[in-house]
Design a protein around this motif. Structure first.
Motif, PDB file in Angstrom:
ATOM      1  N   ARG A  31       6.876  76.380  10.900  1.00 46.42           N
ATOM      2  CA  ARG A  31       6.790  76.134   9.463  1.00 46.42           C
ATOM      3  C   ARG A  31       7.804  77.018   8.744  1.00 46.42           C
ATOM      4  O   ARG A  31       8.272  78.034   9.276  1.00 46.42           O
ATOM      5  CB  ARG A  31       5.376  76.397   8.956  1.00 46.42           C
ATOM      6  N   GLU A  32       8.119  76.618   7.495  1.00 46.12           N
ATOM      7  CA  GLU A  32       9.146  77.336   6.742  1.00 46.12           C
ATOM      8  C   GLU A  32       8.714  78.753   6.394  1.00 46.12           C
ATOM      9  O   GLU A  32       9.492  79.702   6.499  1.00 46.12           O
ATOM     10  CB  GLU A  32       9.481  76.561   5.460  1.00 46.12           C
ATOM     11  N   LYS A  33       7.466  78.932   5.958  1.00 47.33           N
ATOM     12  CA  LYS A  33       6.969  80.271   5.661  1.00 47.33           C
ATOM     13  C   LYS A  33       6.523  80.901   6.965  1.00 47.33           C
ATOM     14  O   LYS A  33       5.523  80.499   7.564  1.00 47.33           O
ATOM     15  CB  LYS A  33       5.811  80.214   4.660  1.00 47.33           C
ATOM     16  N   TRP A  34       7.252  81.946   7.395  1.00 49.80           N
ATOM     17  CA  TRP A  34       7.086  82.500   8.738  1.00 49.80           C
ATOM     18  C   TRP A  34       7.063  84.017   8.599  1.00 49.80           C
ATOM     19  O   TRP A  34       8.098  84.657   8.491  1.00 49.80           O
ATOM     20  CB  TRP A  34       8.236  82.010   9.604  1.00 49.80           C
ATOM     21  N   GLY A  91      11.089  83.962   8.212  1.00 51.56           N
ATOM     22  CA  GLY A  91      11.505  82.729   7.555  1.00 51.56           C
ATOM     23  C   GLY A  91      12.680  82.898   6.610  1.00 51.56           C
ATOM     24  O   GLY A  91      13.434  81.954   6.373  1.00 51.56           O
ATOM     25  N   HIS A 111      15.699  79.647   9.391  1.00 59.43           N
ATOM     26  CA  HIS A 111      15.143  78.428   8.790  1.00 59.43           C
ATOM     27  C   HIS A 111      14.668  77.497   9.911  1.00 59.43           C
ATOM     28  O   HIS A 111      15.469  77.024  10.721  1.00 59.43           O
ATOM     29  CB  HIS A 111      16.177  77.751   7.898  1.00 59.43           C
ATOM     30  N   ASP A 123       9.493  89.186   7.504  1.00 54.66           N
ATOM     31  CA  ASP A 123       9.656  87.808   7.032  1.00 54.66           C
ATOM     32  C   ASP A 123      10.762  87.139   7.852  1.00 54.66           C
ATOM     33  O   ASP A 123      11.939  87.206   7.527  1.00 54.66           O
ATOM     34  CB  ASP A 123      10.010  87.808   5.544  1.00 54.66           C
TER      35      ASP A 123
END
Length: 612
Positions: free
Chosen positions: A156-159, A69, A73, A67
């Motif tokens: 994107r934020e979810k990475w 993300g 950020h 993860d």
């Protein structure tokens, strides 16, 4: 993380049980035996989570997720790297599944093996017993330790990047050998680091040039130095480590209260035991089970969907399209809705049950050409006798809860028609028994597993209790119930048990299957489906046998562990047995209550005959 997500969700007291090996008195009444088991459940079930670090698995036999993300950020396109090692005892090739946001590139031992450009959302497909990922890469692993480097680009934020070996989808496969994964063999990485994560990460670097721009981590993995990142100096670190909510005092088969059909079955049994005895503590146990699960849903969803922890201990509560984790564990919810017109969170129960009704009608897989519930594991389509219990009692309860005649008729018809179809597909007429499961594309014959036969006869008994007798399917279901019961008589052994594989007397005496047969036959006698003179001695002999496996502290012995399905009968014969596995506890509770009703009725009949 919000405070309520890290506090213990504690509903009942928790105390250490008194250890006892003394068996119950053979003359103890059935309801008293049920109360011993119920008291142990009340005494030992905390309905709480404990917080701990997620277990770091160093065997690459399941999902690995990085993860980025959580550490980096992103407000503009960025690149980051993840590094690990794979160790094998000999040269081998394996295909891995991949899922990722946007673009991704992977090297094995410095050689590029995977590249995918483009902007994309992460795709995760939840199946019955696996999570499937959309992309594939081939790893040609050499004997010893191999380096794996991932380059990920996201805007994107979810990475996140997921990878996993090929899934078995619940198939019984022997001697699988998976690589070791992680940092344990890396020089200059301490063991305490390797114990909490399998990955090193570094970033973010500017992502404007896509995957083509080369950054230092592609050339070497060097520690203790800084590199120019997109927002300032960066260095190697580890992914953010989170605590997860684990279940307390978990056993090999689970706990009393994790989300599974047999724990929902225990709660259902405890609700009935409370009604029968007038003891509120048993009904409270059932309500606490349901309330705990409802309150857990946001927490489990956060762990799975925000933290990306797919293997959290109670994770089957969400995103699991399988009857074992949908309709069957929901039985105490729908039963309470039927029985109690008013309680504080009834609206939450209704919302939950409506989602299960929608699942039953629109989402659950059905066998083409039949009405019955089927599965895609281990093959598409596999029809399991288990699903007679996993789905049909819930449909019957749904009919009883229904507010309109149309809905009531729909659920009754669905339940009844499915029973008739199951009896066409998985019933073996020469043996007079159910095979555990049947593949739609082959004639492989599976074992006559005891508990599976129990699920079939239990489901039929639930339908016969409530299905209107003038419905066209009622007579055929009753005839098959009686045929199954008659066939089972000849397999009961001299000790009063049915063995784990019914037609293999050398397999072990098994409590859960014996208890279900006892319950169903006792119910059949009471309801006048079965002849009392023939079946009551069978029931009493079986119940006496079951009591030899129960201690005075409520411990129940010799319960077969849960199984997959296979045509290898030795798989069933060699399944491990455990004490207090809830597969057996709820079967014994139901058996005790039905035997109690039967013997009470027999006592009344005897007294009436004497008084004449």
């Amino acid at each position: 993380m919000k405070v309520h997500l890290i506090l213990l969700l504690l509903y009942t007291g928790f105390s250490i049980p008194c250890i006892s090996q003394e068996k119950v008195n053979p003359s103890m009444r059935a309801l008293e035996v049920a109360c011993l088991i119920g008291d142990k459940l009340v005494r030992e079930t905390p309905f709480a989570y404990k917080l701990e670090l997620e277990n770091n698995n160093n065997v690459f036999n399941g999902i690995q997720m990085v993860d980025f993300g959580r550490n980096f950020h992103v407000v503009k396109p960025a690149v980051a790297y993840a590094y690990t090692q794979l160790t094998v005892s000999e040269d081998r090739e394996m295909t891995v599944q991949l899922g990722h946001n946007d673009a991704c590139k992977i090297w094995l031992n410095g050689q590029e093996i995977y590249r995918k450009e483009g902007n994309r959302e992460l795709e995760l497909l939840y199946e019955e017993r696996s999570m499937e990922l959309p992309f594939r890469a081939v790893l040609k692993l050499k004997k010893g330790t191999n380096s794996l480097l991932i380059k990920s680009l996201a805007n994107r934020e979810k990475w996140q990047v997921y990878l996993q070996p090929p899934t078995t989808k619940g198939a019984v496969i022997k001697n699988l050998c998976y690589p070791e994964i992680g940092l344990n063999r890396m020089e200059r990485v301490e063991k305490d680091v390797a114990s909490v994560t399998n990955w090193l990460i570094i970033g973010p670097f500017p992502g404007n040039n896509g995957l083509d721009r080369i950054y230092p981590p592609e050339k070497e993995q060097e520690f203790g130095f800084m590199y120019a990142g997109s927002d300032g100096p960066v260095t190697w670190t580890i992914p953010k480590i989170d605590v997860i909510g684990n279940l307390i005092d978990s056993k090999p088969w689970g706990t009393n209260y994790h989300w599974n059909y047999h724990n929902g079955g225990v709660a259902w049994a405890m609700k009935l035991l409370g009604e029968m005895t007038g003891e509120k503590k048993y009904g409270k146990y059932a309500d606490d089970f349901c309330d705990f699960q409802l309150r857990s849903i946001p927490f489990i969803s956060y762990e799975k969907n925000t933290l990306g922890k797919d293997n959290v201990p109670n994770g089957l509560l969400t995103n699991t399209p399988l009857l074992d984790f949908k309709l069957a564990p929901s039985l105490p919810f729908i039963y309470r809705l039927r029985k109690e017109p008013s309680f504080p969170n009834r609206a939450e129960y209704l919302s939950f049950i409506h989602s299960m009704l929608a699942y039953a009608r629109k989402e659950q897989v059905r066998l083409p050409g039949y009405s019955l519930f089927t599965r895609i594991t281990p093959k598409k389509y596999t029809t399991w006798v288990d699903d007679m219990f996993m789905g049909i009692p819930f449909l019957i309860q749904s009919a009883l809860l229904a507010e309109t005649a149309a809905d009531r008729n729909y659920y009754f018809d669905d339940a009844a028609n499915q029973i008739l179809d199951f009896n066409r597909v998985v019933w073996d007429e020469p043996a007079g028994l159910y095979v555990h499961a049947r593949y739609s594309d082959s004639n492989e014959k599976m074992a006559y597993w005891s508990r599976a036969n129990g699920w079939g006869i239990w489901a039929m008994s639930e339908a016969l209790l409530y299905l209107p007798k003038d419905r066209t399917q009622y007579k055929a279901i009753l005839e098959h119930f009686c045929k199954h019961a008659k066939s089972l008589i000849r397999y009961q052994n001299e000790r009063g048990f049915w063995t784990n594989v019914i037609d293999h007397p050398e397999s072990r005496d098994e409590v859960s299957g014996t208890a279900i047969f006892t319950m169903a036959m006792a119910r059949g006698i009471r309801e006048k489906w079965l002849d009392r003179r023939t079946y009551q001695p069978i029931v009493e002999k079986a119940w006496s046998a079951i009591k030899t496996q129960i201690d005075k502290d409520g411990t129940v012995h010799n319960i077969c562990y849960g199984t997959m399905c296979t045509d290898d009968v030795n798989y069933y014969i060699n399944r491990p047995f455990y004490d207090n596995d809830t597969h057996g506890l709820f079967a014994v509770l139901f058996a005790a209550m039905e035997v109690h009703r039967l013997l009470e009725e027999s006592d009344r009949r005897t007294k009436e005959q004497i008084s004449r």
